[in-house]
Scaffold this active site. Structure first.
Site, PDB file in Angstrom:
ATOM      1  N   PHE A 140      39.602  42.202  28.933  1.00 54.96           N
ATOM      2  CA  PHE A 140      40.223  42.912  30.058  1.00 54.96           C
ATOM      3  C   PHE A 140      40.809  41.873  30.995  1.00 54.96           C
ATOM      4  CE2 PHE A 140      39.860  44.937  34.279  1.00 54.96           C
ATOM      5  CZ  PHE A 140      40.237  46.250  34.046  1.00 54.96           C
ATOM      6  N   GLU A 144      43.986  36.391  37.790  1.00 56.55           N
ATOM      7  CA  GLU A 144      44.956  35.325  37.488  1.00 56.55           C
ATOM      8  C   GLU A 144      44.524  34.047  38.203  1.00 56.55           C
ATOM      9  OE1 GLU A 144      48.885  36.706  38.358  1.00 56.55           O
ATOM     10  OE2 GLU A 144      48.748  38.269  36.807  1.00 56.55           O
ATOM     11  N   HIS A 147      45.186  34.726  41.811  1.00 53.71           N
ATOM     12  CA  HIS A 147      44.893  36.062  42.353  1.00 53.71           C
ATOM     13  C   HIS A 147      43.619  36.607  41.736  1.00 53.71           C
ATOM     14  CE1 HIS A 147      49.220  35.497  43.019  1.00 53.71           C
ATOM     15  NE2 HIS A 147      48.917  36.034  44.188  1.00 53.71           N
ATOM     16  N   LEU A 349       7.677  27.821  39.332  1.00 55.24           N
ATOM     17  CA  LEU A 349       7.502  27.009  38.121  1.00 55.24           C
ATOM     18  C   LEU A 349       7.612  25.502  38.382  1.00 55.24           C
ATOM     19  CD1 LEU A 349       8.086  29.883  36.794  1.00 55.24           C
ATOM     20  CD2 LEU A 349       8.852  28.588  34.830  1.00 55.24           C
ATOM     21  N   GLU A 374      33.517  40.908  39.052  1.00 59.13           N
ATOM     22  CA  GLU A 374      33.452  42.349  39.363  1.00 59.13           C
ATOM     23  C   GLU A 374      33.342  42.579  40.865  1.00 59.13           C
ATOM     24  OE1 GLU A 374      33.567  44.705  37.024  1.00 59.13           O
ATOM     25  OE2 GLU A 374      33.205  43.526  35.208  1.00 59.13           O
ATOM     26  N   THR A 376      33.388  39.998  44.473  1.00 60.64           N
ATOM     27  CA  THR A 376      32.418  39.050  45.049  1.00 60.64           C
ATOM     28  C   THR A 376      31.522  39.783  46.057  1.00 60.64           C
ATOM     29  OG1 THR A 376      33.867  38.487  46.898  1.00 60.64           O
ATOM     30  CG2 THR A 376      34.135  37.178  44.886  1.00 60.64           C
TER      31      THR A 376
END
Ligand code: FAD
Length: 395
Positions: A140, A144, A147, A349, A374, A376
């Protein structure tokens, strides 16, 4: 009710949220969990270290056999599952690795969803059954190089030449790009932004892989180069004009991420809990120190609040009542909390937290991408800010 008649406290499900699940939901969850345990977990540290997802085509076909590709779509070989089942599958896949969940999200919620929702009957028949079976991988292309958050400024251009379309431009950061058989590409035209279904063997199309990533290393990410790609008139998605098209696909994919990110958090939490019980310092398990318990308690609270939120949004989606602002709410909260859980698990940890022998650092670095793609964090804050105030602060 006396304590004796209460169900026991379950550290894996402290709020008893499983009570909300139907037997079919539990079956989907255990099927996907088992597949990930067999096919991903034994290899993922190695794939991550090498920065590869070897066997991606076979893995995709197996995911197709599980019914995990385009899972919530109906017809054309898709499963037609409810939103909660789709969410549970995303959670289980991302508990293995965000790269695997990204593969499934882009295939089902972006590429297939775009064709299913906006495509012609011929486009649906041609692509969806093979994509659902995992025989064809989709990508998908919206972002760019110049952009990202503001796709309205895209430069990729599709011009008419007789009845054909000719596409020229570049897309960046495209998941599955180099392995895709079909690309859904969004481009500017004289009639506004349109979507195109591009077979990737069309002359002029190439998809070099982006290397040197320190996040989502077990995921294929590519540039798409469109050098006068000539397409027939019927390559355009007939039902999508303007940014509404890609944005509605993104909304669907973001819904899966709301669940998926919690998988990375769950895996990190489980790793930290087990470590806290067994690792001894100052003569006792570190889980016995109040500071460690405070971390574990806060992690559990955020993890399971996130699951409740995901359920709620899933039910709204099934009822056709899920608004994009609510998806932003969920993505903003659950990804932000999930990355905090992974980072806190990393501290529990100690030095082992930075090793690939444990999943926590891998999950934490993966979620850096999930925080950005998807939409920010900031974009989702602005969506909510606008909805709350009525004032647009995007520009
Ligand atoms: C691993 C990975 C996989 C991806 N897969 C895909 C894919 O399959 N398909 C696809 O199309 N894209 C994909 N993307 C791209 C992703 O969607 C974009 O990176 C994202 O939309 C952000 O765009 P950008 O990176 O250009 O950042 P920019 O838009 O340049 O943003 C940079 C920073 O500025 C902030 N910012 C921008 N505008 C504003 C504003 N108005 N107010 C406040 N802050 C602002 C942003 O929030 C961010 O913090 C992927 C990205 C990654 C990392």
């Amino acid at each position: 009710m006396s304590a004796g008649t209460l169900p026991p406290f379950d550290p894996d499900d402290p709020l008893g949220i499983d009570d909300l699940l139907e037997p079919e939901d539990l079956a989907v969850r255990s099927t996907v969990r088992k597949w990930a345990a067999d096919r991903v977990l034994p290899h993922i540290a190695d794939w991550y270290e090498r920065g590869e997802l070897p066997g991606i085509r076979e893995l995709t076909r197996e995911l197709g056999s599980l019914g995990a590709l385009g899972m919530s779509l109906s017809g054309y070989g898709c499963t037609g599952a409810g939103a909660v089942q789709y969410g549970l599958a995303c959670l289980e896949l991302e508990a293995a690795d965000s790269g695997i969940r990204s593969l499934v999200s882009v295939q089902g919620s972006l590429a297939m969803y775009a064709i299913h929702r906006f495509g012609s009957e011929e486009q649906k028949q041609r692509w969806l059954p093979r994509m659902a079976a995992g025989e064809v991988i989709g990508c998908f292309g919206l972002t760019e190089p110049d952009h990202g958050s503001d796709p309205a400024g895209m430069r990729t251009y599709a011009k008419r030449d007789g009845t054909d379309w000719v596409l020229t431009g570049r897309k960046m950061w495209i998941t599955n790009g180099s392995v895709a058989g079909v690309a859904v590409v969004w481009a500017r035209t004289d009639e506004g932004i349109r979507g195109f279904v591009v077979p990737t063997d069309t002359p002029g199309f190439s998809a070099p892989e982006i290397k040197h990533k320190w996040s989502l290393r077990a995921s294929v990410t590519s540039e798409l180069i469109l050098d006068e790609v000539r397409l027939p008139a019927d390559a355009v998605l007939p039902e999508a004009t303007g940014l509404r098209g890609p944005l509605s696909c993104l909304s669907h994919a973001r819904y899966g991420i709301i669940w998926g990110a919690l998988g990375a958090a769950r895996s990190s939490f489980a790793s930290a809990l087990e470590y806290a019980r067994s690792r001894e310092q100052f003569g006792r398990p570190i889980g016995g120190f109040q500071l460690t318990q405070a971390k574990l308690a806060d992690m559990a609270v955020e993890l399971h609040k996130g699951v409740l939120l995901a359920h709620h949004l899933g039910r709204r989606m099934d009822a056709g009542r899920l608004r994009p602002e609510q998806v932003s709410f969920g993505k903003l909260n659950n990804v932000r909390e999930a990355i905090e859980i992974c980072r806190t698990a990393r501290t529990i940890l100690g030095a082992n937290g930075i090793s690939l022998e444990y999943p926590v650092m891998r999950h934490a670095t993966n979620l850096e991408s999930v925080l950005t793609y998807e939409g920010t964090v900031e974009m989702h804050q602005l969506v909510l800010g606008k909805a709350l105030t009525g004032l647009d602060a995007f520009r």
